[in-house]
Design a protein around this motif. Structure first.
Motif, PDB file in Angstrom:
ATOM      1  N   PHE A   1       0.768  -1.171  -0.190  1.00 43.03           N
ATOM      2  CA  PHE A   1       0.100  -0.144   0.059  1.00 43.03           C
ATOM      3  C   PHE A   1       0.770   1.177  -0.001  1.00 43.03           C
ATOM      4  O   PHE A   1       2.004   1.067   0.700  1.00 43.03           O
ATOM      5  N   THR A   2       0.679   2.160  -1.007  1.00 39.10           N
ATOM      6  CA  THR A   2       1.334   3.451  -0.819  1.00 39.10           C
ATOM      7  C   THR A   2       0.333   4.618  -0.742  1.00 39.10           C
ATOM      8  O   THR A   2      -0.640   4.480  -1.391  1.00 39.10           O
ATOM      9  N   ARG A   3       0.850   5.596   0.133  1.00 37.83           N
ATOM     10  CA  ARG A   3      -0.027   6.688   0.185  1.00 37.83           C
ATOM     11  C   ARG A   3       0.864   8.146   0.347  1.00 37.83           C
ATOM     12  O   ARG A   3       1.868   7.797   0.864  1.00 37.83           O
ATOM     13  N   VAL A   4       0.572   9.287  -0.149  1.00 42.76           N
ATOM     14  CA  VAL A   4       1.269  10.231  -0.065  1.00 42.76           C
ATOM     15  C   VAL A   4       0.736  11.133   0.813  1.00 42.76           C
ATOM     16  O   VAL A   4      -0.487  11.398   0.714  1.00 42.76           O
ATOM     17  N   PHE A   5       1.158  11.675   1.787  1.00 39.71           N
ATOM     18  CA  PHE A   5       0.674  12.712   2.773  1.00 39.71           C
ATOM     19  C   PHE A   5       1.400  14.225   2.483  1.00 39.71           C
ATOM     20  O   PHE A   5       2.661  14.419   2.193  1.00 39.71           O
ATOM     21  N   ASP A   6       0.545  15.137   2.677  1.00 37.04           N
ATOM     22  CA  ASP A   6       1.036  16.468   2.636  1.00 37.04           C
ATOM     23  C   ASP A   6       1.832  16.998   3.957  1.00 37.04           C
ATOM     24  O   ASP A   6       1.004  17.736   4.553  1.00 37.04           O
ATOM     25  N   ALA A   7       2.620  16.164   4.280  1.00 33.51           N
ATOM     26  CA  ALA A   7       3.336  16.671   5.343  1.00 33.51           C
ATOM     27  C   ALA A   7       4.897  16.387   5.638  1.00 33.51           C
ATOM     28  O   ALA A   7       5.108  15.272   4.732  1.00 33.51           O
ATOM     29  N   PRO A   8       5.666  16.862   6.448  1.00 41.09           N
ATOM     30  CA  PRO A   8       7.038  16.414   6.244  1.00 41.09           C
ATOM     31  C   PRO A   8       7.505  15.121   6.954  1.00 41.09           C
ATOM     32  O   PRO A   8       6.513  14.566   7.621  1.00 41.09           O
ATOM     33  N   ARG A   9       8.181  14.455   6.356  1.00 37.57           N
ATOM     34  CA  ARG A   9       8.598  13.109   6.841  1.00 37.57           C
ATOM     35  C   ARG A   9       8.669  13.056   8.417  1.00 37.57           C
ATOM     36  O   ARG A   9       8.140  12.015   8.837  1.00 37.57           O
ATOM     37  N   GLU A  10       9.412  14.013   8.957  1.00 34.61           N
ATOM     38  CA  GLU A  10       9.688  13.824  10.430  1.00 34.61           C
ATOM     39  C   GLU A  10       8.241  13.881  11.285  1.00 34.61           C
ATOM     40  O   GLU A  10       8.135  13.016  12.202  1.00 34.61           O
ATOM     41  N   LEU A  11       7.389  14.555  10.620  1.00 34.72           N
ATOM     42  CA  LEU A  11       5.822  14.715  11.412  1.00 34.72           C
ATOM     43  C   LEU A  11       5.331  13.237  11.292  1.00 34.72           C
ATOM     44  O   LEU A  11       4.541  12.839  12.082  1.00 34.72           O
ATOM     45  N   VAL A  12       5.599  12.604  10.042  1.00 37.29           N
ATOM     46  CA  VAL A  12       4.567  11.530   9.709  1.00 37.29           C
ATOM     47  C   VAL A  12       5.279  10.266  10.565  1.00 37.29           C
ATOM     48  O   VAL A  12       4.671   9.438  11.273  1.00 37.29           O
TER      49      VAL A  12
ATOM     50  N   GLY B   1       8.662  18.042   0.097  1.00 36.39           N
ATOM     51  CA  GLY B   1       8.045  18.587   1.465  1.00 36.39           C
ATOM     52  C   GLY B   1       6.770  17.628   1.882  1.00 36.39           C
ATOM     53  O   GLY B   1       5.931  17.896   2.626  1.00 36.39           O
ATOM     54  N   LYS B   2       6.477  16.771   1.028  1.00 37.42           N
ATOM     55  CA  LYS B   2       5.350  15.672   1.112  1.00 37.42           C
ATOM     56  C   LYS B   2       6.187  14.469   1.635  1.00 37.42           C
ATOM     57  O   LYS B   2       7.428  14.165   1.457  1.00 37.42           O
ATOM     58  N   THR B   3       5.293  13.535   2.233  1.00 37.98           N
ATOM     59  CA  THR B   3       5.890  12.367   2.211  1.00 37.98           C
ATOM     60  C   THR B   3       5.044  10.978   1.753  1.00 37.98           C
ATOM     61  O   THR B   3       4.120  10.950   1.704  1.00 37.98           O
TER      62      THR B   3
ATOM     63  N   LYS C   1      -7.450   8.703   8.034  1.00 38.75           N
ATOM     64  CA  LYS C   1      -7.465   9.261   9.488  1.00 38.75           C
ATOM     65  C   LYS C   1      -6.204  10.028   9.657  1.00 38.75           C
ATOM     66  O   LYS C   1      -6.256  11.203  10.284  1.00 38.75           O
ATOM     67  N   ILE C   2      -5.332   9.388   9.161  1.00 39.26           N
ATOM     68  CA  ILE C   2      -3.792   9.773   9.695  1.00 39.26           C
ATOM     69  C   ILE C   2      -3.672  11.143   8.751  1.00 39.26           C
ATOM     70  O   ILE C   2      -3.108  12.265   9.210  1.00 39.26           O
ATOM     71  N   ALA C   3      -4.233  11.200   7.378  1.00 39.56           N
ATOM     72  CA  ALA C   3      -4.087  12.376   6.662  1.00 39.56           C
ATOM     73  C   ALA C   3      -4.921  13.460   7.465  1.00 39.56           C
ATOM     74  O   ALA C   3      -4.232  14.651   7.391  1.00 39.56           O
ATOM     75  N   ASP C   4      -6.054  13.124   7.732  1.00 38.07           N
ATOM     76  CA  ASP C   4      -6.893  14.491   8.383  1.00 38.07           C
ATOM     77  C   ASP C   4      -6.084  14.795   9.703  1.00 38.07           C
ATOM     78  O   ASP C   4      -6.123  16.042   9.802  1.00 38.07           O
ATOM     79  N   TYR C   5      -5.469  13.871  10.415  1.00 32.53           N
ATOM     80  CA  TYR C   5      -5.093  14.363  11.658  1.00 32.53           C
ATOM     81  C   TYR C   5      -3.460  15.094  11.370  1.00 32.53           C
ATOM     82  O   TYR C   5      -3.457  16.428  11.822  1.00 32.53           O
ATOM     83  N   LEU C   6      -2.809  14.878  10.221  1.00 32.63           N
ATOM     84  CA  LEU C   6      -1.714  15.509   9.959  1.00 32.63           C
ATOM     85  C   LEU C   6      -2.006  16.942   9.440  1.00 32.63           C
ATOM     86  O   LEU C   6      -1.358  18.123   9.872  1.00 32.63           O
ATOM     87  N   VAL C   7      -3.200  17.090   8.724  1.00 35.78           N
ATOM     88  CA  VAL C   7      -3.805  18.265   8.164  1.00 35.78           C
ATOM     89  C   VAL C   7      -4.101  19.330   9.517  1.00 35.78           C
ATOM     90  O   VAL C   7      -3.852  20.376   9.619  1.00 35.78           O
ATOM     91  N   SER C   8      -4.552  18.604  10.599  1.00 38.60           N
ATOM     92  CA  SER C   8      -5.231  19.485  11.829  1.00 38.60           C
ATOM     93  C   SER C   8      -3.911  20.037  12.566  1.00 38.60           C
ATOM     94  O   SER C   8      -4.085  21.028  13.305  1.00 38.60           O
TER      95      SER C   8
END
Length: 168
Positions: free
Chosen positions: A11-22, A121-123, A159-166
């Motif tokens: 499974f692969t997913r891209v998150f709009d958050a820095p790697r350190e935060l993920v 800048g994304k993970t 859920k993690i994507a929404d959390y990271l945005v928050s």
């Protein structure tokens, strides 16, 4: 381990958050407890020591309160901020491995290998999961549940994507 890779779930997913935060979202209780698990469940962390050789113990409760599932992880390798691998099992309150509540033929242990790559800048998160020392019946059960795994992972990763945005 290589023979299990032929029967892995990826499974692969891209998150709009820095790697350190993920990475922190996967390894720190304050973050992990806010998002991990299927959409219709909330997580209570009992123990979380996300380091190589550490362990996790927690339980998921359905939003209607009718279902509780204990889970445990044994962390195999945690490399900040690029990798988290752990063996995941259903468990009882003491952390003893138990059969999955939905199937007596589900593998007792599932290896999860999560890698995190920085991309402008994304993970990019890549997850590979596969049964550990599974019988042929357990492997078949795992393979046949791939559509359910996909759906649950999509919900969890929403859920993690929404959390990271928050956190922005």
């Amino acid at each position: 381990m290589d023979n299990n890779l032929n029967h892995s779930f990826e499974f692969t997913r891209v998150f709009d958050a820095p790697r350190e935060l993920v990475f922190k979202a996967w390894t720190e209780t304050i973050h992990f407890s806010k998002w991990w698990g299927p959409k219709e469940f909330t997580l209570k962390v009992v123990i979380m020591n996300a380091r190589s050789g550490g362990r996790f113990l927690g339980f998921l409760t359905s939003t209607d309160g009718n279902r509780v599932m204990w889970r445990k992880f044994t962390y195999q390798e945690v490399i900040e901020p690029e990798k988290v691998s752990f063996i995941q099992s259903f468990s009882d309150e003491q952390g003893n491995t138990v059969e999955a509540p939905f199937s007596g033929s589900w593998p007792l242990e599932i290896m999860n290998v999560i890698t995190l790559e920085e991309d402008e800048g994304k993970t990019v998160l890549k997850l590979k999961g596969f049964p550990v020392d599974a019988s042929a019946e357990e492997q078949e059960s795992y393979n046949s549940m791939a559509p359910m795994l996909q759906k649950d992972l999509e919900g969890t990763f929403d859920k993690i994507a929404d959390y990271l945005v928050s956190l922005k």
